[in-house]
Write an enzyme that holds these catalytic residues in place. Structure first.
Site, short mmCIF file in Angstrom:
data_model
loop_
_atom_site.label_atom_id
_atom_site.label_comp_id
_atom_site.label_asym_id
_atom_site.label_seq_id
_atom_site.Cartn_x
_atom_site.Cartn_y
_atom_site.Cartn_z
CB THR A 21 -31.64 34.00 -96.64
OG1 THR A 21 -30.97 32.74 -96.58
CG2 THR A 21 -31.27 34.73 -97.91
NE ARG A 22 -27.38 31.85 -91.15
CZ ARG A 22 -26.52 32.64 -90.52
NH1 ARG A 22 -26.93 33.45 -89.57
NH2 ARG A 22 -25.25 32.64 -90.83
CG LEU A 23 -33.78 36.48 -87.38
CD1 LEU A 23 -34.63 36.18 -86.16
CD2 LEU A 23 -33.66 37.95 -87.60
CD GLN A 24 -25.76 37.29 -89.19
OE1 GLN A 24 -26.01 36.16 -89.59
NE2 GLN A 24 -24.60 37.85 -89.34
#
Length: 99
Positions: A21-24
């Site tokens: 639930t975040r950018l990689q």
């Protein structure tokens, strides 16, 4: 907003790997080949706005590669290892290279 990862098999089958639930950390690679600012997209979605483009409206142009230097000790199950980096020769930054 987040990232969903799949693996594609040689026969066209794909397999779910993970969802974050975040950018990689690798998101700049996607930004380079799509010309899109994914951090801006994430902020827009968090503010309740729709995604700026659909999947069909996106295009991939060129290739991008990200490399990282890790210090791990293989004799200790590859745990992180501190130490001194004695030599590093990164490429020069240019229009096509971000360092």
């Amino acid at each position: 907003a987040g990232t969903v990862e799949f693996m594609l098999d040689h026969d066209g089958s794909y397999y779910f790997m993970e969802m974050n639930t975040r950018l990689q950390v690798e998101h700049p690679v996607t930004e380079l080949i799509t010309g899109q600012d994914l951090v801006q997209w994430q902020l827009l979605v968090a503010a309740g706005h729709p995604l700026p483009l659909t999947q069909e409206e996106l295009s991939i142009n060129g290739h991008a590669l990200e490399a990282r230097v890790y210090a791990e000790n293989p004799n200790k199950d590859f745990l992180p290892q501190t130490g001194t980096l004695h030599h590093l020769s990164p490429p020069s930054a240019s229009r096509n290279v971000r360092v």
